[in-house]
Scaffold this motif. Sequence first.
Motif, PDB file in Angstrom:
ATOM      1  N   ALA A 123      27.118  42.187  38.128  1.00 32.29           N
ATOM      2  CA  ALA A 123      27.999  43.353  38.054  1.00 32.29           C
ATOM      3  C   ALA A 123      27.609  44.385  39.113  1.00 32.29           C
ATOM      4  N   PHE A 124      26.317  44.666  39.232  1.00 31.39           N
ATOM      5  CA  PHE A 124      25.864  45.604  40.265  1.00 31.39           C
ATOM      6  C   PHE A 124      26.075  45.020  41.659  1.00 31.39           C
ATOM      7  N   ASN A 125      25.905  43.709  41.787  1.00 31.43           N
ATOM      8  CA  ASN A 125      26.140  43.038  43.059  1.00 31.43           C
ATOM      9  C   ASN A 125      27.579  43.265  43.528  1.00 31.43           C
ATOM     10  N   HIS A 126      28.524  43.044  42.639  1.00 30.30           N
ATOM     11  CA  HIS A 126      29.928  43.219  42.985  1.00 30.30           C
ATOM     12  C   HIS A 126      30.280  44.695  43.190  1.00 30.30           C
ATOM     13  N   LEU A 127      29.628  45.574  42.424  1.00 34.10           N
ATOM     14  CA  LEU A 127      29.854  47.002  42.620  1.00 34.10           C
ATOM     15  C   LEU A 127      29.412  47.429  44.020  1.00 34.10           C
ATOM     16  N   GLY A 128      28.296  46.854  44.490  1.00 32.72           N
ATOM     17  CA  GLY A 128      27.835  47.152  45.840  1.00 32.72           C
ATOM     18  C   GLY A 128      28.821  46.696  46.898  1.00 32.72           C
ATOM     19  N   ILE A 129      29.380  45.507  46.706  1.00 33.56           N
ATOM     20  CA  ILE A 129      30.393  45.019  47.643  1.00 33.56           C
ATOM     21  C   ILE A 129      31.617  45.917  47.616  1.00 33.56           C
ATOM     22  N   LEU A 130      31.988  46.377  46.425  1.00 31.77           N
ATOM     23  CA  LEU A 130      33.142  47.266  46.273  1.00 31.77           C
ATOM     24  C   LEU A 130      32.923  48.575  47.024  1.00 31.77           C
ATOM     25  N   ILE A 131      31.734  49.149  46.872  1.00 33.55           N
ATOM     26  CA  ILE A 131      31.430  50.399  47.566  1.00 33.55           C
ATOM     27  C   ILE A 131      31.459  50.199  49.076  1.00 33.55           C
ATOM     28  N   ALA A 132      30.863  49.104  49.536  1.00 34.73           N
ATOM     29  CA  ALA A 132      30.836  48.829  50.972  1.00 34.73           C
ATOM     30  C   ALA A 132      32.237  48.594  51.518  1.00 34.73           C
ATOM     31  N   ALA A 133      33.042  47.824  50.776  1.00 35.56           N
ATOM     32  CA  ALA A 133      34.411  47.562  51.225  1.00 35.56           C
ATOM     33  C   ALA A 133      35.230  48.842  51.267  1.00 35.56           C
ATOM     34  N   GLY A 134      34.989  49.743  50.303  1.00 33.91           N
ATOM     35  CA  GLY A 134      35.677  51.031  50.326  1.00 33.91           C
ATOM     36  C   GLY A 134      35.300  51.837  51.549  1.00 33.91           C
ATOM     37  N   GLY A 135      34.011  51.835  51.877  1.00 33.03           N
ATOM     38  CA  GLY A 135      33.574  52.533  53.081  1.00 33.03           C
ATOM     39  C   GLY A 135      34.176  51.947  54.342  1.00 33.03           C
ATOM     40  N   ILE A 136      34.259  50.627  54.389  1.00 36.31           N
ATOM     41  CA  ILE A 136      34.858  49.972  55.559  1.00 36.31           C
ATOM     42  C   ILE A 136      36.344  50.299  55.658  1.00 36.31           C
ATOM     43  N   MET A 142      37.829  44.754  47.853  1.00 42.13           N
ATOM     44  CA  MET A 142      37.640  45.790  46.837  1.00 42.13           C
ATOM     45  C   MET A 142      38.265  45.381  45.503  1.00 42.13           C
ATOM     46  N   VAL A 143      39.476  44.854  45.560  1.00 44.14           N
ATOM     47  CA  VAL A 143      40.148  44.430  44.326  1.00 44.14           C
ATOM     48  C   VAL A 143      39.352  43.330  43.637  1.00 44.14           C
ATOM     49  N   ALA A 144      38.953  42.312  44.418  1.00 40.04           N
ATOM     50  CA  ALA A 144      38.204  41.196  43.832  1.00 40.04           C
ATOM     51  C   ALA A 144      36.896  41.670  43.221  1.00 40.04           C
ATOM     52  N   GLN A 145      36.176  42.533  43.934  1.00 40.36           N
ATOM     53  CA  GLN A 145      34.893  43.010  43.430  1.00 40.36           C
ATOM     54  C   GLN A 145      35.071  43.912  42.219  1.00 40.36           C
ATOM     55  N   LEU A 146      36.143  44.705  42.208  1.00 44.71           N
ATOM     56  CA  LEU A 146      36.414  45.563  41.054  1.00 44.71           C
ATOM     57  C   LEU A 146      36.639  44.724  39.806  1.00 44.71           C
ATOM     58  N   VAL A 147      37.307  43.601  39.957  1.00 37.86           N
ATOM     59  CA  VAL A 147      37.523  42.693  38.832  1.00 37.86           C
ATOM     60  C   VAL A 147      36.223  42.000  38.438  1.00 37.86           C
ATOM     61  N   MET A 148      35.409  41.656  39.424  1.00 33.82           N
ATOM     62  CA  MET A 148      34.175  40.923  39.149  1.00 33.82           C
ATOM     63  C   MET A 148      33.177  41.728  38.330  1.00 33.82           C
ATOM     64  N   VAL A 149      33.190  43.052  38.433  1.00 39.30           N
ATOM     65  CA  VAL A 149      32.204  43.862  37.712  1.00 39.30           C
ATOM     66  C   VAL A 149      32.321  43.657  36.199  1.00 39.30           C
ATOM     67  N   PRO A 150      33.487  43.905  35.574  1.00 38.92           N
ATOM     68  CA  PRO A 150      33.559  43.646  34.128  1.00 38.92           C
ATOM     69  C   PRO A 150      33.488  42.163  33.780  1.00 38.92           C
ATOM     70  N   VAL A 151      34.012  41.292  34.669  1.00 37.74           N
ATOM     71  CA  VAL A 151      33.957  39.858  34.399  1.00 37.74           C
ATOM     72  C   VAL A 151      32.500  39.385  34.337  1.00 37.74           C
ATOM     73  N   ALA A 152      31.668  39.856  35.259  1.00 33.26           N
ATOM     74  CA  ALA A 152      30.263  39.450  35.267  1.00 33.26           C
ATOM     75  C   ALA A 152      29.542  39.922  34.009  1.00 33.26           C
ATOM     76  N   LEU A 153      29.783  41.170  33.619  1.00 36.37           N
ATOM     77  CA  LEU A 153      29.153  41.687  32.406  1.00 36.37           C
ATOM     78  C   LEU A 153      29.597  40.881  31.185  1.00 36.37           C
ATOM     79  N   PHE A 154      30.872  40.588  31.108  1.00 31.98           N
ATOM     80  CA  PHE A 154      31.409  39.829  29.982  1.00 31.98           C
ATOM     81  C   PHE A 154      30.897  38.393  30.002  1.00 31.98           C
ATOM     82  N   ALA A 155      30.831  37.791  31.196  1.00 35.73           N
ATOM     83  CA  ALA A 155      30.395  36.400  31.305  1.00 35.73           C
ATOM     84  C   ALA A 155      28.945  36.236  30.896  1.00 35.73           C
ATOM     85  N   GLY A 156      28.100  37.223  31.204  1.00 39.14           N
ATOM     86  CA  GLY A 156      26.698  37.133  30.824  1.00 39.14           C
ATOM     87  C   GLY A 156      26.515  37.029  29.321  1.00 39.14           C
TER      88      GLY A 156
END
Length: 410
Positions: free
Chosen positions: A135-148, A254-268
Motif C-alpha cells: 500500500a505504501f509502495n503504491h502510494l509512493g508511485i502515486l505521489i511521484a506520478a502526481g509530481g511528474i 496515478m489511477v492504477a496506484q490509487l486503486v492499488m493502495v486499498p487493494v493491497a491493504l485488503f489483499a493482505g
Amino acid sequence: MAPTANLALINLFIGDIQGGLGPFLGTWLAEAASWSPARVGFVITLVGFGTLFLSGPFGALVDRSRSPRLLIALACGAILAGTLLLLPARSFPAVLCAQLLAAAGGTLLLPAVAALTLGIVGKDRFPKQQGRNQAFNHLGILIAAGGISLGTGYFGPAIAFWVLGGMAVAAIAATLTTPAGAWNRRRAVGWKEDDEDEPERSGIRQVLGNRRLLVLTVALTLFNLGNGGMLSLLGQKLVATAADATTWTARYVMVAQLVMVPVALFAGSLADKRGRRQILMVAFAVLPVRALMSGLIDDPVWLIAAEVLDGVASGIVGVAVPVVVADLTWGSGRTQTALGSVNAVQGVGGALSSWYGGLAYSMVGWTGAFLALGLPALIALALVIWLDATPEPGRRRRRRERHGAVVQSA
C-alpha cells in the motif's frame, strides 16, 4: 520510530524507483529520441533477459546476508545511477547499459525488502505487513506520478528523472535509519530464534522442485507476458493518437496506484482469511478485460477504466506472491532464493512482453496488439484455478483448529 514505520517509509520511496522509469521509459524515448515501439520493446526485452541471470543469485545473496539494509541501500544507488545515465542517452548501447544498471538494482531490491520485513515482523504477521508494504509502495508511485504530471508542463518529460532521484535518496535514508536490532536473521528464514546452532539449509533442487511453486511460476510468467508491457504500449499508442502522451501516462499510473493502495491493504488481510489462490484468480481474471478495453478504446479519458483494472490485478499480485513463496519454503533457509528464482522465470514473461506487444503492433495494429497481450492471462488463470491451495491455512481455519483443541481438552 518503530521499525514498521521505517518499513512504511522504505516502501513509500522505493515504489517509484524499483522499476526505474517504468512506463515513462517508452514515452521518453518516443518523444526525446523518436524511438519506434519495436525498438523500445527490443531494448526493454534485452534488459529483462540480462537481469534474469541475476535474480536467483541475488536472492541467494539476501538469504546469506546479515545486513539487508545495506543491500537495499546499494540497490537504490544502482537504480539512481542507471536512471540518471539515461537522461543524456540517445544511442542504443547507452540506453541499454543504463537500463541494465537500474534493472540490476531493482532485481536486488525485492528480495532484500522481503527479507527485512520477515526479519522484523515474522511469518505470522507477514501477509498483513506485506499488504501494508505494498500500500505504501503504491502510494509512493502515486505521489511521484502526481509530481511528474504537474511538473511536465514546466520542466518537460525530464521531470521524471528528477522525481525518481529524490525518491531514491529518501529511500536510502529511510533504510539506513532502520534500527539494526529490530531485524532477526533467524526470524527472517523461519528458524527458532532461541537456538544457537544454524540448521542445515534445504537443497536448492528440493526447494525449487516444489510442484506448487513450479505451477505458480509458470502462471506468473504468462501473467507478466501480458501485463509487463501493456502500459508502455499504451503510452506509445497515445503518442500516435492523442496529445500530451506523457501527462496521460502519468495520470494512468496515478489511477492504477490509487486503486492499488486499498487493494493491497485488503489483499493482505484477505490472503489470511480466504486463501492465496482465490485472490490470485481475481488478479489474473481482470487482465484480459483490461487488454480488451485498451485495444478497443481510443479516447484517453475512457482508458482510465482500463487502468483501474491494472490497479486491481497488480495490487493483488504484489501482495500474494511473496506470501505464497514464503508459505512454500518456510524454514528451508532458501525463501529469498526461491523468490528470486520465481522472479527470474516470471521475468521472462515481463522481458518478452514489450517485444511481443511491439511485434504484434507491427503485424496487426494497436487493437490486435492489446488482444495478443490479453491471451496469455487466460492461460495463467486456468493454471491458477488448477493450482492446489498453498499449505498455509488461513487465520479463520487456525482459530477453528485451536477452538476444537480447547473443546476436546475440556
